[in-house]
Design a protein around this motif. Structure first.
Motif, PDB file in Angstrom:
ATOM      1  N   GLY A 187      69.137  89.884   5.155  1.00  0.00           N
ATOM      2  CA  GLY A 187      67.688  89.837   5.324  1.00  0.00           C
ATOM      3  C   GLY A 187      67.221  88.429   5.631  1.00  0.00           C
ATOM      4  O   GLY A 187      67.975  87.611   6.166  1.00  0.00           O
ATOM      5  N   ARG A 217      62.458  89.448   4.493  1.00  0.00           N
ATOM      6  CA  ARG A 217      62.986  90.813   4.609  1.00  0.00           C
ATOM      7  C   ARG A 217      64.122  90.913   3.587  1.00  0.00           C
ATOM      8  O   ARG A 217      65.101  90.167   3.684  1.00  0.00           O
ATOM      9  CB  ARG A 217      63.527  91.098   6.014  1.00  0.00           C
ATOM     10  CG  ARG A 217      62.473  91.094   7.114  1.00  0.00           C
ATOM     11  CD  ARG A 217      61.502  92.288   6.998  1.00  0.00           C
ATOM     12  NE  ARG A 217      60.502  92.259   8.070  1.00  0.00           N
ATOM     13  CZ  ARG A 217      59.320  91.635   7.999  1.00  0.00           C
ATOM     14  NH1 ARG A 217      58.983  90.989   6.897  1.00  0.00           N
ATOM     15  NH2 ARG A 217      58.478  91.654   9.014  1.00  0.00           N
ATOM     16  N   SER A 218      63.961  91.822   2.631  1.00  0.00           N
ATOM     17  CA  SER A 218      64.879  91.827   1.495  1.00  0.00           C
ATOM     18  C   SER A 218      66.170  92.607   1.776  1.00  0.00           C
ATOM     19  O   SER A 218      66.130  93.817   2.044  1.00  0.00           O
ATOM     20  CB  SER A 218      64.195  92.417   0.265  1.00  0.00           C
ATOM     21  OG  SER A 218      65.157  92.683  -0.732  1.00  0.00           O
ATOM     22  N   THR A 234      64.253  98.809   6.645  1.00  0.00           N
ATOM     23  CA  THR A 234      63.874  97.635   5.834  1.00  0.00           C
ATOM     24  C   THR A 234      63.866  96.345   6.652  1.00  0.00           C
ATOM     25  O   THR A 234      63.684  95.261   6.097  1.00  0.00           O
ATOM     26  CB  THR A 234      64.847  97.462   4.634  1.00  0.00           C
ATOM     27  OG1 THR A 234      66.181  97.373   5.143  1.00  0.00           O
ATOM     28  CG2 THR A 234      64.744  98.633   3.675  1.00  0.00           C
ATOM     29  N   GLY A 235      64.105  96.467   7.924  1.00  0.00           N
ATOM     30  CA  GLY A 235      64.091  95.281   8.781  1.00  0.00           C
ATOM     31  C   GLY A 235      65.228  94.320   8.488  1.00  0.00           C
ATOM     32  O   GLY A 235      65.107  93.111   8.670  1.00  0.00           O
ATOM     33  N   THR A 236      66.329  94.863   7.998  1.00  0.00           N
ATOM     34  CA  THR A 236      67.504  94.029   7.732  1.00  0.00           C
ATOM     35  C   THR A 236      68.607  94.432   8.707  1.00  0.00           C
ATOM     36  O   THR A 236      68.450  95.378   9.476  1.00  0.00           O
ATOM     37  CB  THR A 236      68.011  94.242   6.290  1.00  0.00           C
ATOM     38  OG1 THR A 236      68.296  95.633   6.095  1.00  0.00           O
ATOM     39  CG2 THR A 236      66.959  93.814   5.270  1.00  0.00           C
TER      40      THR A 236
END
Ligand SMILES: [Zn+2]
Length: 475
Positions: A212, A225-226, A301-303
């Motif tokens: 992230g 971003r986690s 999650t955008g990772t």
């Protein structure tokens, strides 16, 4: 004329039976004579408690022991520094005895009946220090019999590292190291004695890594971003999937990295997954769906995510033709008898496990022979069993009632209880091997059964694919 023939046949049969009894008695005698030195070897490996692929000293000690007995050693096989093959004799049949020697992380324990760490990073909670030592003892006893009697044949000890999650044997199978083997034998420490047809779950495991963007979790969370969100979203999806997988499937995970501090959005997180079932096709399918969950979690999650297959093993293919022989030999060897000190130790262990008192019958007796073994765990012996007829047994190296991977297993394994149990295994393996050296037709029959069970269209495909041995999976 007929009666003379019958007489001759009778005497011939009697002399064969007497010779077999004499052979067996001699083998048991030499193993009893060596018991104290094998106990020392096992104790040493127990103290070292080296984890998968890190078993340098343990592997070296077993190699030295076998080399001094006249075995030829080939070390570092299949690209694994701690894997080796020790061989004695020549020609048909080739009988392989498997040995393991890796310990488990985070379960250091003293050889006392109360929970107390020995201070190390790992412990022999699966008794593999006994496994490797007793299998070596069996191989040496068989070697002595071959050289004393002048019988033809080859006995091999396979030094197999990293059984616990490292799938060591799979690389050895993939390398072709079992291709010329006729029969493979193994055993495993346990709280009981039994040589029923075994079973094991196919297993595939992997580490999923999410990447992230770090940011201040309160000051600028919108910039972060986690990676931990990726792991949690993945776990959520897999946990929902449990409702839609075949019965008896097992899926388990641990989060091996989840960030360092709540006020920093984690830029890295990792989750380590196992999927198991008694059919490897089901395992492969479930694992593919776990990968999809990971991909979906990363997207949402955008990772970003990548994964590494860590291990993979076949289920266990039984061989009843030979398993029955092993059961009979185990019965002739008999179980473990505790002395007074051991009884006191056992009683305390039993109480720590919630029993009122210890029932030693499963250590003393041999479990009745069964052909439909239930599968609870997994083993990389599974892959060997799809290459050659394979048989195995359990012996009572732990106090009755003790589960594997417990501190109670480490404790008993470091005492005379474990050492006595291990010699039951060494004796049974040696007697079974010698029986097969004398009865080649049994080996040929076992191959027919093997071909039938495996299916004619079988081709070996390791579940872990073509990856290199995961030598650093415990680092
Ligand atoms: Zn084990």
């Amino acid at each position: 004329m007929l009666s003379r023939f019958l007489n001759t046949a009778f005497f011939l049969m009697m002399s064969l039976i007497l010779q077999a009894q004499k052979d067996d008695a001699q083998i048991l005698e030499t193993l009893d004579a060596g018991a104290s030195s094998y106990a020392e070897i096992a104790q040493q490996i127990w103290e070292w408690a080296e984890m998968g692929y890190l078993e340098e000293k343990s592997s070296a000690l077993l190699q030295k022991t076998l080399q001094e007995e006249g075995f030829t050693i080939e070390t570092g096989v299949a690209g694994i520094p701690t894997a080796f093959i020790a061989e004695y004799g020549s020609g048909y049949p080739v009988i392989a005895i498997l040995g393991e020697y890796d310990a488990l992380p985070g379960i250091s324990q003293q050889a006392i009946p109360e929970k107390k760490t020995a201070g190390g990073a790992a412990g022999h909670a699966c008794g593999h220090h006994l496994f490797g030592t007793a299998s070596s003892a069996a191989a040496i006893a068989v070697k002595n019999w071959l050289s004393d009697t002048g019988n033809r044949g080859t006995v091999r000890f396979y030094g197999c590292p990293a059984e616990e999650g490292g799938s060591g044997k799979v690389y050895m199978v993939r390398e072709g190291l079992f291709n010329d083997v006729d029969v493979a034998m193994h055993w495993h420490p346990s709280a009981r004695n039994g040589a029923s047809a075994g079973a094991a779950l196919a297993n595939k495991s992997g580490k999923f890594r999410f990447y992230g963007i770090s940011a201040h979790a309160a000051g600028s969370p919108e910039k972060g971003r986690s990676a931990l969100d990726g792991v949690e979203a993945m776990n959520m999806m897999v946990n929902m999937m449990r409702e839609h997988v075949p019965e008896k499937a097992r899926i388990h995970y641990v989060i091996t990295e989840g960030g360092k501090a709540p006020n920093v959005v984690p830029n890295f997180a990792e989750v380590y997954y196992y999927a198991r079932h008694n059919s490897r096709e089901v395992v492969i399918d479930i694992f593919d769906r776990i990968i999809k969950a990971a991909e979906g979690a990363a997207l949402g999650t955008g990772t970003t995510m990548d994964f590494e297959i860590i291990g993979g093993t076949h289920e266990l293919l039984p061989n009843l033709t030979l398993q029955k022989v092993m059961h009979e030999k185990l019965q002739s060897v008999g179980g473990v008898t505790y002395d007074e000190t051991e009884k006191v130790f056992a009683d305390k262990i039993a109480k720590s496990l919630g029993y009122e008192t210890v029932d030693l019958s499963t250590a003393q007796n041999i479990a009745p022979y069964e052909t439909n073994g239930k599968a609870y765990g997994s083993t990389d012996v599974g892959d060997v069993s799809f290459l050659v007829p394979t048989i195995g047994l359990n012996t009572a190296t732990w106090v009755p009632g003790t589960p594997a991977h417990s501190w109670q297993a480490v404790a008993a394994g470091g005492t005379s209880i474990g050492q006595k149990g291990m010699m039951v295994a060494a004796k049974t393996l040696a007697l079974t091997a010698v029986h097969l050296f004398k009865n080649h037709q049994l080996i040929e029959q076992s191959k027919e059964e093997f071909e039938e069970r495996r299916g004619t269209d079988f081709t070996y495909a390791p579940l872990l694919g073509d990856r290199e041995p995961a030598l650093d999976y415990r680092k």
